[in-house]
Design a protein around this motif. Structure first.
Motif, mmCIF file in Angstrom:
data_model
loop_
_atom_site.group_PDB
_atom_site.id
_atom_site.type_symbol
_atom_site.label_atom_id
_atom_site.label_comp_id
_atom_site.label_asym_id
_atom_site.label_seq_id
_atom_site.Cartn_x
_atom_site.Cartn_y
_atom_site.Cartn_z
ATOM 1 N N VAL A 59 46.338 56.241 29.709
ATOM 2 C CA VAL A 59 45.242 56.323 30.679
ATOM 3 C C VAL A 59 44.151 55.284 30.372
ATOM 4 C CG1 VAL A 59 43.401 57.812 31.572
ATOM 5 C CG2 VAL A 59 45.712 58.717 31.319
ATOM 6 N N PRO A 60 43.713 55.145 29.110
ATOM 7 C CA PRO A 60 42.680 54.130 28.835
ATOM 8 C C PRO A 60 43.134 52.697 29.155
ATOM 9 C CG PRO A 60 42.844 55.660 27.006
ATOM 10 C CD PRO A 60 43.986 55.958 27.913
ATOM 11 N N TYR A 61 44.388 52.374 28.815
ATOM 12 C CA TYR A 61 44.890 51.025 29.089
ATOM 13 C C TYR A 61 45.002 50.794 30.592
ATOM 14 C CZ TYR A 61 47.718 46.805 29.013
ATOM 15 O OH TYR A 61 48.185 45.530 29.206
ATOM 16 N N LEU A 62 45.483 51.789 31.304
ATOM 17 C CA LEU A 62 45.601 51.691 32.755
ATOM 18 C C LEU A 62 44.227 51.515 33.399
ATOM 19 C CD1 LEU A 62 47.617 51.770 35.078
ATOM 20 C CD2 LEU A 62 47.380 54.243 35.105
ATOM 21 N N SER A 63 43.243 52.246 32.908
ATOM 22 C CA SER A 63 41.876 52.095 33.409
ATOM 23 C C SER A 63 41.381 50.670 33.207
ATOM 24 C CB SER A 63 40.930 53.059 32.691
ATOM 25 O OG SER A 63 41.241 54.371 33.018
ATOM 26 N N LYS A 64 41.676 50.120 32.059
ATOM 27 C CA LYS A 64 41.266 48.752 31.746
ATOM 28 C C LYS A 64 41.943 47.754 32.683
ATOM 29 C CE LYS A 64 41.423 45.326 28.108
ATOM 30 N NZ LYS A 64 42.306 44.802 27.122
ATOM 31 N N ILE A 65 43.232 47.927 32.929
ATOM 32 C CA ILE A 65 43.975 47.030 33.831
ATOM 33 C C ILE A 65 43.357 47.079 35.232
ATOM 34 C CG2 ILE A 65 46.171 46.713 35.052
ATOM 35 C CD1 ILE A 65 47.576 47.758 32.546
ATOM 36 N N ILE A 66 43.125 48.273 35.727
ATOM 37 C CA ILE A 66 42.584 48.438 37.080
ATOM 38 C C ILE A 66 41.212 47.789 37.193
ATOM 39 C CG2 ILE A 66 41.719 50.156 38.722
ATOM 40 C CD1 ILE A 66 44.113 51.933 37.789
ATOM 41 N N LYS A 67 40.381 47.987 36.190
ATOM 42 C CA LYS A 67 39.041 47.392 36.194
ATOM 43 C C LYS A 67 39.127 45.867 36.188
ATOM 44 C CE LYS A 67 34.513 47.520 35.602
ATOM 45 N NZ LYS A 67 33.591 47.991 36.577
ATOM 46 N N GLU A 68 40.029 45.317 35.375
ATOM 47 C CA GLU A 68 40.185 43.864 35.308
ATOM 48 C C GLU A 68 40.742 43.300 36.611
ATOM 49 O OE1 GLU A 68 42.650 43.064 31.924
ATOM 50 O OE2 GLU A 68 41.055 43.521 30.496
ATOM 51 N N MET A 69 41.658 44.024 37.240
ATOM 52 C CA MET A 69 42.322 43.528 38.440
ATOM 53 C C MET A 69 41.436 43.631 39.683
ATOM 54 S SD MET A 69 45.373 42.724 37.398
ATOM 55 C CE MET A 69 46.393 42.780 38.815
ATOM 56 N N THR A 70 40.672 44.711 39.797
ATOM 57 C CA THR A 70 39.941 44.971 41.037
ATOM 58 C C THR A 70 38.431 44.841 40.893
ATOM 59 O OG1 THR A 70 39.737 47.348 40.628
ATOM 60 C CG2 THR A 70 41.749 46.583 41.754
ATOM 61 N N SER B 119 46.726 42.609 46.022
ATOM 62 C CA SER B 119 47.594 41.629 45.390
ATOM 63 C C SER B 119 46.935 40.258 45.452
ATOM 64 C CB SER B 119 48.945 41.574 46.096
ATOM 65 O OG SER B 119 49.579 42.809 46.008
ATOM 66 N N SER B 120 47.041 39.537 44.363
ATOM 67 C CA SER B 120 46.505 38.180 44.348
ATOM 68 C C SER B 120 47.266 37.379 43.314
ATOM 69 C CB SER B 120 45.018 38.198 43.993
ATOM 70 O OG SER B 120 44.848 38.578 42.653
ATOM 71 N N SER B 121 47.058 36.077 43.332
ATOM 72 C CA SER B 121 47.781 35.242 42.376
ATOM 73 C C SER B 121 47.344 35.550 40.951
ATOM 74 C CB SER B 121 47.548 33.766 42.701
ATOM 75 O OG SER B 121 46.162 33.481 42.682
ATOM 76 N N GLU B 122 46.098 35.997 40.768
ATOM 77 C CA GLU B 122 45.632 36.320 39.423
ATOM 78 C C GLU B 122 46.264 37.606 38.897
ATOM 79 O OE1 GLU B 122 42.751 36.108 41.828
ATOM 80 O OE2 GLU B 122 43.068 33.962 41.650
ATOM 81 N N SER B 123 46.673 38.495 39.807
ATOM 82 C CA SER B 123 47.180 39.788 39.354
ATOM 83 C C SER B 123 48.536 39.656 38.682
ATOM 84 C CB SER B 123 47.258 40.781 40.514
ATOM 85 O OG SER B 123 48.195 40.351 41.471
ATOM 86 N N GLY B 124 49.263 38.597 38.998
ATOM 87 C CA GLY B 124 50.552 38.379 38.373
ATOM 88 C C GLY B 124 51.582 39.393 38.829
ATOM 89 N N PRO B 125 52.825 39.079 38.567
ATOM 90 C CA PRO B 125 53.896 39.942 39.046
ATOM 91 C C PRO B 125 53.974 41.282 38.320
ATOM 92 C CG PRO B 125 54.782 38.184 37.706
ATOM 93 C CD PRO B 125 53.307 37.913 37.878
ATOM 94 N N ASP B 126 53.428 41.370 37.100
ATOM 95 C CA ASP B 126 53.555 42.602 36.321
ATOM 96 C C ASP B 126 52.767 43.764 36.920
ATOM 97 O OD1 ASP B 126 53.522 40.827 33.163
ATOM 98 O OD2 ASP B 126 55.160 41.252 34.550
ATOM 99 N N TYR B 127 51.602 43.481 37.484
ATOM 100 C CA TYR B 127 50.730 44.555 37.945
ATOM 101 C C TYR B 127 50.744 44.761 39.451
ATOM 102 C CZ TYR B 127 49.085 44.111 33.191
ATOM 103 O OH TYR B 127 49.020 44.056 31.833
#
Length: 178
Positions: free
Chosen positions: A89-100, A54-62
């Motif tokens: 699955v592709p969108y989730l993969s993208k979110i995870i890559k951007e977040m972590t 969790s971080s401030s960049e991750s925002g409350p949505d994720y």
């Protein structure tokens, strides 16, 4: 909200806090503060592991998504996660890559290896038990992954770490005795 995973320490502190109310002396209020401080310190110690993504960049949505991964990393698959949070699955993969900064597989492996390292250092559990606790079906597979990740076998890691910690404690006792 703190996830305590049925922590014995947390249960004991809550029990002591509750029982303190039945003492009728001038120290009750001070003791309540003491028990509450211990309770929150223990909850915060446990929450570090839970909130590392969790971080401030991750925002409350994720944040709930990443917390769910942290709680279920032993068994979660990308497909199960996408169904749970209604993302493709592709969108989730993208979110995870951007977040972590890592893909799903690397992120899960990292969590498993950090948990395994912690268990090796802090428990006397067998390698088989640690492999189960970190989500591996086979101790052999776990040992191979651990060796690839850290460059050393789990057994040797535990042995070397206990050797260094015993050296540190003997140095401390010498310094204290001086």
């Amino acid at each position: 909200m703190f996830h305590t995973n049925d922590s014995f320490e947390i249960r004991t502190l809550v029990k002591n806090l509750f029982l303190e109310r039945f003492r009728y002396d001038k120290y009750v209020n001070r003791c309540d503060v003491y028990w509450l401080n211990l309770l929150f310190v223990n909850a915060l110690r446990d929450s570090y592991e839970y909130s590392q993504f969790s971080s401030s960049e991750s925002g409350p949505d994720y944040a709930p998504l990443l917390r769910y991964i942290q709680s279920h990393y032993q068994t979660i698959t990308l497909e199960q996660l996408s169904n749970k949070f209604n993302y493709s699955v592709p969108y989730l993969s993208k979110i995870i890559k951007e977040m972590t900064g890592e893909n799903f597989t690397k992120m899960i492996r990292k969590q498993k290896m950090e948990k395994a390292r912690h268990l090796l250092l802090k428990t006397k559990n067998s390698i088989e038990k640690i492999s189960e606790e970190t989500g591996y079906n086979s101790a052999d597979h776990f040992s191979r992954v651990f060796r690839q990740y850290y460059g050393i076998s789990p057994q040797k890691y535990r042995k070397d770490s206990s050797h260094f910690s015993s050296l540190d404690s003997s140095r401390t006792s010498v310094r204290l005795g001086a």
